[in-house]
Write a protein that holds these residues in place. Structure first.
Motif, PDB file in Angstrom:
ATOM      1  N   ILE A   1     -43.679 -13.273  -4.061  1.00 46.66           N
ATOM      2  CA  ILE A   1     -44.139 -11.989  -4.043  1.00 46.66           C
ATOM      3  C   ILE A   1     -43.360 -11.358  -5.264  1.00 46.66           C
ATOM      4  O   ILE A   1     -42.061 -11.615  -5.348  1.00 46.66           O
ATOM      5  CB  ILE A   1     -43.902 -11.247  -2.766  1.00 46.66           C
ATOM      6  CG1 ILE A   1     -44.566 -11.827  -1.850  1.00 46.66           C
ATOM      7  CG2 ILE A   1     -44.172  -9.976  -3.018  1.00 46.66           C
ATOM      8  CD1 ILE A   1     -44.200 -11.688  -0.330  1.00 46.66           C
TER       9      ILE A   1
ATOM     10  N   ILE B   1     -45.093  -4.706   2.383  1.00 48.88           N
ATOM     11  CA  ILE B   1     -45.583  -5.719   3.011  1.00 48.88           C
ATOM     12  C   ILE B   1     -45.972  -5.545   4.311  1.00 48.88           C
ATOM     13  O   ILE B   1     -45.331  -5.123   5.282  1.00 48.88           O
ATOM     14  CB  ILE B   1     -44.804  -6.931   3.144  1.00 48.88           C
ATOM     15  CG1 ILE B   1     -44.639  -7.286   1.646  1.00 48.88           C
ATOM     16  CG2 ILE B   1     -45.562  -8.260   3.613  1.00 48.88           C
ATOM     17  CD1 ILE B   1     -43.381  -8.647   1.757  1.00 48.88           C
TER      18      ILE B   1
ATOM     19  N   ILE C   1     -39.311 -13.597  -1.550  1.00 53.03           N
ATOM     20  CA  ILE C   1     -39.492 -12.121  -1.515  1.00 53.03           C
ATOM     21  C   ILE C   1     -38.508 -11.345  -2.317  1.00 53.03           C
ATOM     22  O   ILE C   1     -37.147 -11.715  -2.189  1.00 53.03           O
ATOM     23  CB  ILE C   1     -39.207 -11.693  -0.109  1.00 53.03           C
ATOM     24  CG1 ILE C   1     -40.196 -12.450   0.871  1.00 53.03           C
ATOM     25  CG2 ILE C   1     -39.478 -10.313   0.510  1.00 53.03           C
ATOM     26  CD1 ILE C   1     -39.988 -12.626   2.225  1.00 53.03           C
TER      27      ILE C   1
ATOM     28  N   VAL D   1     -38.705  -5.052  -2.046  1.00 54.79           N
ATOM     29  CA  VAL D   1     -39.498  -4.615  -0.856  1.00 54.79           C
ATOM     30  C   VAL D   1     -38.601  -3.663   0.041  1.00 54.79           C
ATOM     31  O   VAL D   1     -37.446  -3.934   0.342  1.00 54.79           O
ATOM     32  CB  VAL D   1     -39.738  -5.785  -0.123  1.00 54.79           C
ATOM     33  CG1 VAL D   1     -40.342  -5.342   1.274  1.00 54.79           C
ATOM     34  CG2 VAL D   1     -40.809  -6.670  -0.953  1.00 54.79           C
TER      35      VAL D   1
END
Length: 823
Positions: free
Chosen positions: A516, A523, A539, A543
């Motif tokens: 990602i 997400i 990840i 995020v």
């Protein structure tokens, strides 16, 4: 008491009516009822036989005229009974639960049998009801599981609700011509019934009357029947049914799940076919609709996957089957509402209705004519044989899940006038490899030959396939975009992407790894759930929001150790069972708590947040019943849906000035909260935000609140004081304070707005409304560190009702004190 004091071996006796007595002989376990007139009525199960489980035989002598309500309820050892010709009525629950009673003779003198009189007499094998009986009450023979045959006399006019419900051994029954109605559930779950003839005298068949009679393979409906109720024959086994012309309405799901039914002709008298009337009739191959039908309910022929022939009789002004199309078309709107595998869509059709071809698995190809402008919700759901679809240029909208689960579909072409594609329109089209949007479409495109559908303005990829390449410049991957694309083994997400939607890659069973990129901040829920070979996930720290179960049921998740699990800078969840009395210190630098991260962690008693936290997902602490106190970090901007719901033990929470929204159900059932202070920064309080906070006595609402949702403080039964500092009355739902005792509570509002609150719903319903002075507005409540002042004192220590000029000592709700100077 007299009965209980007698010795166990002695004969016993007593009265059970004004002139009716009883004797009981221990040696023979025989109860004899003697005398004249009616027996006494008892609450069921409360008859005077303390030893009713011992009774084996009952003799009722001539002269007794009625058997009382509940008289022999639960006499489980009773095997035989003699009823004399003097008896005219059998009461309610009279023999209910007499599980050893195998036969009984009802004399010709009896005219009525009461409610559940013989219910659960599970050993009763046959019963003959004499011609004298005119009334059989509801459930009279319900759950008589050994009953194989019943004779109903010509004197009975109605078979009441639940009368023979659950009589699984009943193989045949003759309904006499005297019967005019069969009430709801009358023969429900009579699994042994193989045939039934409804006589011409019957005019109505009630809801669920024969529901679950799975072996009922022969059904004759008399010419007098006018209505068939909801689920009347649901799950029955007949192969064909003739609907008489007398019938005017077929209830919802009346013939649902009749999986052996192959054809149906609906007579010209029928005006209404209910919702799901023939739902799941998987063998139904042909249907003929009479010319009087004016209403066909939603999903009337849903999951009729074998349908090959559909005809509407000539003369019907509401529906037609024009041009021999093998479909039902709503004449006025030109909407095709029911199709089949042999349907040809006429050029005059302008829309394809919701579920029109639902589960037409035999449909292999379809031509959608240029006149069609809309394709309805789930219109081609589970058409497994459909291999390609071209959406003509006339179509402007494709509704939600329109082609869901068309697993044989390999290619789709979207016309240039489509302006709306619903969520999941092509979800689980597992064979899809070619997607094209026609040139000239200003709403969607397939730029760079990407084999996907992109919403042009937002740069959101809304539909992907096994062969999709995500172009650079895409900002979002939409909900369900690649759901169940099993052919994907790897996919590159460009750096331009900032969000990944709900279920976006869920069930992509070939996907082994995913990276990602750094730009992604969100997400969605279940985004990668069910990717059962996904072992590697990268990840980024960017995020800040992760939806519930985003990585659930993946090898990556399963391989993580028990305990606190972080992904990037997010606290994702606590994996495994949390020990009792656990305190969690969220690690420094964490920016967010994922949705449902700690849901149902009953061992959690306290949690410490770093100031770096800016987001807490919905239901993050739901059902943490032992969590007692929370101080939220200053960067949190909203309290999401259900974030603390069912935290029964929560007694205090500090909400910072950064929070602008309190969403629906945020503190639902936090019954330990006694007071709440909502800061000035909050502009809206969601529906049922504090529902069932039964310990809440005081609520302070900041001056920034402009709206309070439905039932926001519903059932806060101890509420006694509400301080609302908003000068403009918030837009408040009428039931915001339902069942919250506001008729005896005090509302404190700015003095300048007193009249406005006194005239506004639901505020005007408070018992007392008091105005806050300018001094109180500048000193009290949330204006001082967001803590409510609970008491005021002079410098000499005397309690004061309001602030006085000079120095004041103010005790706050959190136990601290402050010195306040008033000029």
């Amino acid at each position: 008491m007299m009965l209980l004091s007698m010795t166990a071996n002695a004969d016993r006796s007593g009265t059970c009516g004004e002139e009716v007595t009883w004797t009981y002989v221990d040696a023979t376990q025989t109860l004899t009822i003697s005398g004249r007139g009616d027996m006494k009525n008892y609450d069921f199960g409360c008859s005077p036989w303390a030893y009713r489980g011992e009774i084996a035989k009952i003799i009722i002598e001539e002269g007794v005229t009625s058997i009382g309500d509940g008289a022999f309820y639960g006499c489980s050892g009773l095997t035989s009974i003699t009823i004399p010709y003097s008896v005219t009525s059998i009461g309610i629950f009279t023999f209910s639960g007499c599980t050893s009673l195998s036969s009984i003779t009802i004399p010709n003198s009896v005219t009525s049998i009461g409610f559940r009189a013989f219910a659960k007499c599970s050993s009763l094998t046959d019963i003959r009801i004499p011609d004298s009986v005119v009334s059989i009450a509801e459930g009279a023979f319900a759950d008589c599981t050994s009953l194989t045959s019943v004779t109903i006399p010509n004197s009975v006019t109605s078979i009441e609700a639940y009368c023979f419900s659950g009589c699984r051994g009943l193989t045949s029954i003759v309904i006499p011509n005297s019967v005019t109605s069969i009430k709801g559930y009358a023969f429900e779950n009579c699994n042994g019934l193989t045939s039934i003839t409804i006589p011409n005298s019957v005019t109505s068949i009630g809801d669920y009357a024969f529901d679950g009679c799975h072996y009922l393979d022969s059904l004759t409906i008399g010419n007098g029947v006018k209505s068939i109720g909801t689920k009347a024959f649901y799950g029955c086994g007949m192969t064909s049914v003739i609907i008489p012309n007398s019938l005017t309405s077929i209830g919802d799901y009346a013939f649902g799940d009749c999986s052996h039914l192959t054809s149906i002709t609906i007579g010209n008298g029928v005006t209404s076919i209910g919702e799901g009337a023939f739902f799941l009739c998987s063998s139904l191959a042909s249907i003929t609709i009479g010319n009087s039908v004016t209403n066909i309910g939603e999903g009337a022929f849903l999951y009729c996957s074998s349908l090959a022939s559909i005809k509407v009789e000539t003369g019907n002004i509401t529906y037609d089957s024009r041009d021999g199309c093998n479909a039902i078309i709503e004449t006025k709107t030109n909407t095709l509402i029911v199709g089949c595998k042999n349907t040809t869509i006429p050029n005059s059709v302008t829309s394809i209705g919701n579920g029109a071809f639902y589960s037409c698995r035999g449909l292999t190809s379809i031509t959608i004519p240029n006149g069609v402008t809309s394709i309805g919700e789930k219109s081609f759901y589970e058409c497994l044989g459909l291999t390609s679809v071209t959406i003509p240029n006339s179509v402007t909208s494709i509704e939600d899940f329109a082609f869901q689960c068309c697993s044989g579909l390999t290619s789709i072409t979207i016309g240039n006038k489509v302006t709306s594609i619903g969520e999941g329109a092509f979800v689980s089209c597992t064979g899809l490899s070619s997607i094209k949007v026609e040139i000239g479409n200003t709403t969607y495109d397939s730029r760079d030959g990407c084999n996907g559908i992109i919403e042009t303005k937002s740069n959101t990829l809304v539909v992907g396939s096994n062969k999709t390449t995500i172009p650079n410049g895409i900002k979002s991957i939409g909900n369900y975009a690649f759901f169940n694309c099993r052919g994907i083994t790897s996919i590159a997400i460009p750096n331009s992407v900032t969000s990944i939607g709900d279920h976006a890659f869920s069930a992509c069973n070939g996907l082994t790894s995913i990276t990602i990129p750094n730009g992604v901040t969100k997400i969605g829920r279940y985004a990668f759930s069910g990717c059962d070979v996904l072992t590697t996930i990268t990840i980024p720290n960017s995020v800040t929001s992760i939806g519930v179960c985003a990585f659930g049921q993946t090898p990556w998740y399963k391989n993580q150790p028990d305990g606190m699990l972080y992904v990037g800078k997010m606290a994702y969840c606590y994996k495994g069972t949390m020990p009792e009395n656990t305190t969690i210190d969220i690690q420094e630098g964490t920016v967010g708590i994922a949705e449902s991260a700690f849901s149902n962690c009953t061992g959690l008693t306290s949690i410490n947040f770093p100031e770096s936290i800016i987001s807490i997902g919905g239901s993050a602490f739901a059902w943490c019943r032992n969590l007692t106190a929370i101080t939220l970090p200053k960067g949190v901007t909203s309290l999401e849906i259900g974030v603390f719901e069912y935290c029964y033990g929560l007694t205090s929470i500090t909400i910072p000035n950064s929070v602008t929204f309190i969403e629906d159900f945020a503190f639902q059932c936090c019954s330990g909260l006694t007071s709440i202070t909502i800061p000035n920064s909050v502009t809206s309080i969601g529906a049922r935000a504090f529902l069932l906070c039964k310990g809440l006595a005081s609520a302070t609402i900041g001056n920034g609140v402009t709206s309070i949702g439905v039932g926001a403080f519903d059932n806060c039964s101890k509420l006694s004081n509400v301080y609302c500092y908003a000068k403009d009355v918030p837009n408040t739902a009428a039931d915001a304070f339902n069942d919250s005792n506001i008729e005896s509570a005090t509302l404190h509002v700015p003095a300048a707005s007193l009249n406005d609150y006194s005239e506004a719903e639901p505020w005007k319903n408070f018992f007392r409304i008091e105005g806050l002075t300018d001094q109180e507005l500048s000193i009290d409540g949330i204006a001082i560190d967001n803590k409510t002042a609970v008491a005021r004192y002079t410098v000499g220590g005397l309690r004061a009702n309001q602030h006085t000029t000079g120095l004041n000592i103010v005790r706050m709700g959190n136990g601290t004190t402050k010195k306040v100077m008033v000029k």
